[in-house]
Design an enzyme around this catalytic site. Sequence first.
Site, short mmCIF file in Angstrom:
data_model
loop_
_atom_site.label_atom_id
_atom_site.label_comp_id
_atom_site.label_asym_id
_atom_site.label_seq_id
_atom_site.Cartn_x
_atom_site.Cartn_y
_atom_site.Cartn_z
N HIS A 217 90.21 -28.56 13.83
CA HIS A 217 89.60 -29.23 15.03
C HIS A 217 92.04 -29.67 16.27
O HIS A 217 91.75 -29.84 16.99
CB HIS A 217 90.11 -30.80 14.99
CG HIS A 217 88.76 -31.20 14.75
ND1 HIS A 217 87.18 -30.85 15.60
CD2 HIS A 217 87.99 -32.07 13.49
CE1 HIS A 217 86.22 -31.22 14.63
NE2 HIS A 217 86.71 -32.36 13.67
N ASP B 204 81.17 -26.81 9.71
CA ASP B 204 81.10 -28.62 9.53
C ASP B 204 80.76 -28.66 10.48
O ASP B 204 80.40 -28.63 11.36
CB ASP B 204 82.81 -28.11 9.80
CG ASP B 204 83.49 -29.60 9.44
OD1 ASP B 204 83.90 -30.13 8.57
OD2 ASP B 204 83.00 -30.97 10.86
#
Length: 601
Positions: free
Chosen positions: A325, A361
Amino acid sequence: MAVAEDVHLNNGSKMVSQATPESRLTGGEADNSLHNQSNDLLCQELSERHVILEFDGTRSKSYFSDHQRGENSALSVRAAEDDFNSDVEAGKKQKEMTLEEMYKNDGALDDDDEDDSDWEPLKKQVEMVRWFCTNCTMVNLEDVSHCDICGEHRDSGILRHGFYASPFTQDSGAPSVEAEVQELREDHARSSGPSSSTVVGFDERMLLHSEVEMKSHPHPERPDRLRAIAASLATAGIFPGRCHSLPVREITKKELQMVHSSEHIDTVELTSNMFSSYFTPDTYANEHSARAARIAAGLCADLTSTIISGRSKNGFALVRPPGHHAGIKHAMGFCLHNNAAIAALAAQGAGAKKVLIVDWDVHHGNGTQEIFDGNKSVLYISLHRHEGGNFYPGTGAAYEVGTMGAEGYCVNIPWSRRGVGDNDYVFAFHHIVLPIASAFAPDFTIISAGFDAARGDPLGCCDVTPAGYAQMTHMMSALSGGKLLVILEGGYNLRSISSSAVAVIKVLLGEYPISEFANVVPSKAGLHTVLEVLKIQMSYWPTLESILLELQSQWGMFLVENRRKQIRKRRRVLAPVWWKWGRKSVWYHLLNGHLHVKTKR
């Protein structure tokens, strides 16, 4: 935001003492944060347990409602009618006093003015002792020994023996238990082949990265994640044992500047001088976090160089904090530095011209996508929950394909619902991931391996099993001549993350997946997503056109029939319920689909 009046956390016993009732403050709208997926955090299972999720503007905090257990003490006052007149003056004096003054002047009034034998003082607030599950972090009451959500014993040995420890019994450390563990290790050693060239990157200093500020609930990205995986690998005799380690170094600022801006790097380094800090409401740091992030990035870069040079065949980066992220200028979603991006550029620096990053993910790797947007030498493929942008971080729609002449080098496979399992993932790998990856022909492959899509994860709420992860790893190992690096990202159920990591590493060691995934049948939603992605990506990868036509011919009638049923359901006119018992009962059953008119042909 729920503000607890008394909250105490004991790290040794994972117990909390909370004074009830709690004061409750709410305000502001909650953003789409990773730690704050209120509809997904408890995967519907906590709806029966009166869970309250409230928001402090950006982040949810959960606590269990105890209003059923509260008690209101009765306060009775008996008027002394026979001496009422004699107490008029005292009564006037008492009325003029506020409650605060009455409390402060306790005993100032004459005790013998009134008989208070039936007076009962307010009871003190009752303390509800609670404990947090080591495995899934969910809160439980003191009177239960097993987690109501995952069934883990409050004192299980998962941090000593990993997922091999029984979830149902207490870790006693008895000699018999240790003997069983030793026997298990010997069995693994006998059944395994000679030591391979699989390398694992790990350093205990990454365990120092933790949330300092006391919260009403433990942070899901916690040091126990690495402890559970390391314990599982040690119990299985894999690491240390069949895999070898790598000397540890911290990434340099110059290497970081190839991925992140100088401002971002300096901001992360600044946390070294702070006892506790936050980049976002769910992305914490303490005085050890910057070093932990540098160690994680350094391990990923050096693992890549080791594999590219041929000194190791493949590797697993057992690192935290996670990274996918983290963007060019920002830290978010528990991530500080983007480990996968650093590894990709290290691979190119070591001689690899084309690098493939597959991100499974459950959350979209918005940082990785941003860093390589417009870069045709790095292909990014992500499989994640999206749900129309309503699942964190909200990016990763199928139409996000890359920009600036690199269209098609970003492939997003956005699931439209929770509960996605092995079949949908393997189906997408067969029909999208592998065909595109084979056409790209990478020199090096990276897997951003978040295990939060695993069964039992409190944030992901999906259903991928260790066998599913093993199968996907096996499929990826055929690319790049087997030069493959798996980097740990998310995953917050300790049993799920440790069993999945062990299954993946066993494939890296050369073991064949136990389960077979031949002729998998996807879910309706999964099939729809795959077809949608194929229609978009076929413009950039011509090999997908034949796959799309084949799937449409194979599943076309199923999709058409399903669409017809939905149209008929929408068009159906429902008759009023009172027609059911009157003269129009026939019309009621006909219009509601209970009766069918047969016609002669």
